[in-house]
Write a protein that holds these residues in place. Sequence first.
Motif, PDB file in Angstrom:
ATOM      1  N   THR A 146       1.077  -1.599  -0.261  1.00 14.45           N
ATOM      2  CA  THR A 146      -0.393   0.079   0.113  1.00 14.45           C
ATOM      3  C   THR A 146       0.458   1.867  -0.255  1.00 14.45           C
ATOM      4  O   THR A 146       0.391   2.395  -0.387  1.00 14.45           O
ATOM      5  CB  THR A 146      -0.809   0.138   1.471  1.00 14.45           C
ATOM      6  OG1 THR A 146      -0.502  -0.189   2.317  1.00 14.45           O
ATOM      7  CG2 THR A 146      -1.841  -1.455   1.503  1.00 14.45           C
ATOM      8  N   ARG A 147       1.804   1.168   0.960  1.00  9.69           N
ATOM      9  CA  ARG A 147       2.851   1.804   0.131  1.00  9.69           C
ATOM     10  C   ARG A 147       3.760   2.570  -0.944  1.00  9.69           C
ATOM     11  O   ARG A 147       4.247   4.078  -1.285  1.00  9.69           O
ATOM     12  CB  ARG A 147       4.153   2.289   1.494  1.00  9.69           C
ATOM     13  CG  ARG A 147       3.854   2.291   3.096  1.00  9.69           C
ATOM     14  CD  ARG A 147       4.759   2.793   4.474  1.00  9.69           C
ATOM     15  NE  ARG A 147       5.589   1.077   4.398  1.00  9.69           N
ATOM     16  CZ  ARG A 147       5.719   0.734   4.973  1.00  9.69           C
ATOM     17  NH1 ARG A 147       4.353   0.476   6.025  1.00  9.69           N
ATOM     18  NH2 ARG A 147       6.123  -0.817   4.751  1.00  9.69           N
ATOM     19  N   VAL A 148       4.030   1.330  -1.500  1.00  9.84           N
ATOM     20  CA  VAL A 148       3.902   1.488  -2.954  1.00  9.84           C
ATOM     21  C   VAL A 148       3.594   2.064  -3.668  1.00  9.84           C
ATOM     22  O   VAL A 148       2.985   2.975  -4.391  1.00  9.84           O
ATOM     23  CB  VAL A 148       4.366  -0.083  -2.975  1.00  9.84           C
ATOM     24  CG1 VAL A 148       4.806   0.266  -4.727  1.00  9.84           C
ATOM     25  CG2 VAL A 148       5.692  -0.140  -2.691  1.00  9.84           C
ATOM     26  N   ALA A 149       1.796   1.599  -3.691  1.00  9.15           N
ATOM     27  CA  ALA A 149       0.821   2.182  -4.503  1.00  9.15           C
ATOM     28  C   ALA A 149       0.395   3.794  -3.827  1.00  9.15           C
ATOM     29  O   ALA A 149       0.798   4.280  -5.128  1.00  9.15           O
ATOM     30  CB  ALA A 149      -0.542   2.005  -3.882  1.00  9.15           C
ATOM     31  N   ARG A 150       1.207   4.349  -2.581  1.00  9.75           N
ATOM     32  CA  ARG A 150       0.484   5.887  -2.423  1.00  9.75           C
ATOM     33  C   ARG A 150       2.036   6.334  -3.042  1.00  9.75           C
ATOM     34  O   ARG A 150       2.032   7.744  -3.572  1.00  9.75           O
ATOM     35  CB  ARG A 150       0.873   5.818  -0.791  1.00  9.75           C
ATOM     36  CG  ARG A 150       0.893   7.378  -0.517  1.00  9.75           C
ATOM     37  CD  ARG A 150       1.574   7.129   0.946  1.00  9.75           C
ATOM     38  NE  ARG A 150       0.813   8.554   1.882  1.00  9.75           N
ATOM     39  CZ  ARG A 150      -0.285   9.118   1.893  1.00  9.75           C
ATOM     40  NH1 ARG A 150      -1.385   8.484   2.347  1.00  9.75           N
ATOM     41  NH2 ARG A 150      -0.010  10.164   2.465  1.00  9.75           N
ATOM     42  N   TRP A 151       3.290   5.810  -2.611  1.00  6.53           N
ATOM     43  CA  TRP A 151       3.827   6.436  -3.905  1.00  6.53           C
ATOM     44  C   TRP A 151       4.062   6.713  -5.051  1.00  6.53           C
ATOM     45  O   TRP A 151       4.036   7.606  -6.363  1.00  6.53           O
ATOM     46  CB  TRP A 151       5.507   5.801  -3.896  1.00  6.53           C
ATOM     47  CG  TRP A 151       6.180   6.578  -1.938  1.00  6.53           C
ATOM     48  CD1 TRP A 151       6.410   5.856  -1.246  1.00  6.53           C
ATOM     49  CD2 TRP A 151       7.319   7.899  -2.314  1.00  6.53           C
ATOM     50  NE1 TRP A 151       6.707   6.043   0.423  1.00  6.53           N
ATOM     51  CE2 TRP A 151       7.175   7.249  -0.838  1.00  6.53           C
ATOM     52  CE3 TRP A 151       7.182   8.483  -3.482  1.00  6.53           C
ATOM     53  CZ2 TRP A 151       7.684   8.700  -0.430  1.00  6.53           C
ATOM     54  CZ3 TRP A 151       7.750  10.005  -2.360  1.00  6.53           C
ATOM     55  CH2 TRP A 151       7.824   9.510  -1.143  1.00  6.53           C
ATOM     56  N   CYS A 152       3.765   5.398  -5.364  1.00  9.46           N
ATOM     57  CA  CYS A 152       2.728   5.289  -6.997  1.00  9.46           C
ATOM     58  C   CYS A 152       1.588   6.531  -7.615  1.00  9.46           C
ATOM     59  O   CYS A 152       2.017   7.393  -8.801  1.00  9.46           O
ATOM     60  CB  CYS A 152       2.344   3.955  -7.439  1.00  9.46           C
ATOM     61  SG  CYS A 152       3.820   3.215  -7.961  1.00  9.46           S
TER      62      CYS A 152
END
Length: 587
Positions: free
Chosen positions: A6-12
């Motif tokens: 989810t943190r990767v998705a936020r950065w994406c």
Amino acid sequence: MFAQFTRVARWCLLLLLCIPVLAGLVGVAFPALGYFPAIGANTFSLDIFKTLFALDDIWQMVWLSLFTGVGSTLLALAGAFLLLASFYQSNWLNKIQGLLSPFLVFPHAAAAIALLFAFSPSGMFARITTVGANTVIPGTGEAFSPYNTFFPYDAWGLSVLLALSLKELPFIMLMALSVMSQPLVKSKLSGYIKVGTALGYSPVATFFKLVMPTVFTQIRLPVLAVLVFATSNVEIPLILGGNNPSTLAVAIMHWFNHIDLSMRLLASSAAVLQVAVSGLALLLLLGVERIVIFVGRKRLARGNRRFFDSLIHSAAYSTVAIYIALIGAVGYSVLMYSIAKQWLYPDFLPEGTTLLHWRTAFETLATPFSNSLLLGVLVSTSALGLVLFTLESEQLKPAGVNADRAFSVSLFLPLLVPGVAFLYGLVWFQQLVLQDAVWFHTYIAHMVYVVPYVFLSMAVAYRKFDIRYAMVAQSLGKTPWQVFYHIKLPSLFSAIMVAWALGLAISFSQYLPTLLASGGTIATITTEAVASVSGSSTRLTAVFVIIQAVMPLVGFIIAWYLPAALVKTGSKVRTSEKKNRAVLHGA
């Protein structure tokens, strides 16, 4: 593992919103400074700006952009708060919201064309005014008519201002209602209303003195985004505005599309000027806000228990009446034109009906329809998934105050920067990277505009979710992924579908991003509809408008009825299982 995802998705999501905008601004800034190697311009210079400011009509273009943008935003903002002040404690509020929803889902190009059918010199309102009078089309006879100077193509931009305000009001009202429905804000406003009532203030005075200041601070960013869009919009001024001169955004589009590539230098410098114009509009609106706050505090200190109640109620009812009349006139005229063999002025009915225009449209729009549907479903679905994971990241690992503010600014960055400014630079950047990936570039251009609206739609419901359900599930040993998939998604399915339908509608309505990112190679319903205004028959254009309106409406119908149908089916299955268990137990 799921928390990291989810943190990767936020950065994406952050990168998706920031990189195209920043790259686009760089891609516009270089040609604006004279650097454009494609035509042999390899040195930096400010001569392009000197040429731009030497144009005869440039300051009138700037004025038109400011006047229509700021004027329409203030008018829409005033209309939205008038409606809320009059009906926020009434059962009529939901009905009014339903009345305004067609304008909310209507693409801007379709709305402008529909208003053209209603307000044009031979439109529905002109036909009504000729009852009992002469039958000369307004603007063609000797008698004076307000249509000669007002609608459409007026030199003062009044028709553009009217169309923009009619489109912006439902969105501002939706944002205000979303804020007012949040649990913490709702309880605070409820307390304010009780205090105001106990002190003898009228409902209207209570709203403007106690409720509106709280609501406006929460919707300031969406309002500023609306203002930037209004000052840089292309579709509505292109269809309804004058062309000599036009607004600055329309002129930029013409210069960028000019056959002479050197005109792109002028267009780039004008795009930089458009950023400055939108920035000036933001400062003007913030200045108006300061003036209203100052005057409001003075009036608040006087202790008046009423706030022009009769006038505000009359204005609110008049606004509702205007929307009802517009919906009726637009719906009738567009439908009649789409099936008319011939519709002479000032008759109220066409001379015979035919489905020839529909058959022609279906033959012509097969490819644009499939392109629109494919882009819309792909963009809306992927944007929704990205937003859901980002919102889940907020709850699994909340960001700090400064990081949260930075994220809010990044979320609105594509909406706070004029699209006509960064989209052309983005196209230049895309030609350097993956030049042949036309569909991918168009997909990214759509995502930049769809993700913010999907986030705004989904964030309210997601943040209102009762976290105690997740806590109970985690206490029973469920992982964050299981809580997300088995508890949150089913509970929020209705809101998820509405956000998906909104993303679909936003993607369907994109004109400039589609036209530029694809280089005109990907035809959609919206690009074909705008093109039909200048070169096609009125009756075929009416068919295009209806199709443009029906496509997002179908998405919302699916969003409204699919969750209820699934719940009903699920309850039937559970009832059947209970009966089977009862039979087996009895056996």
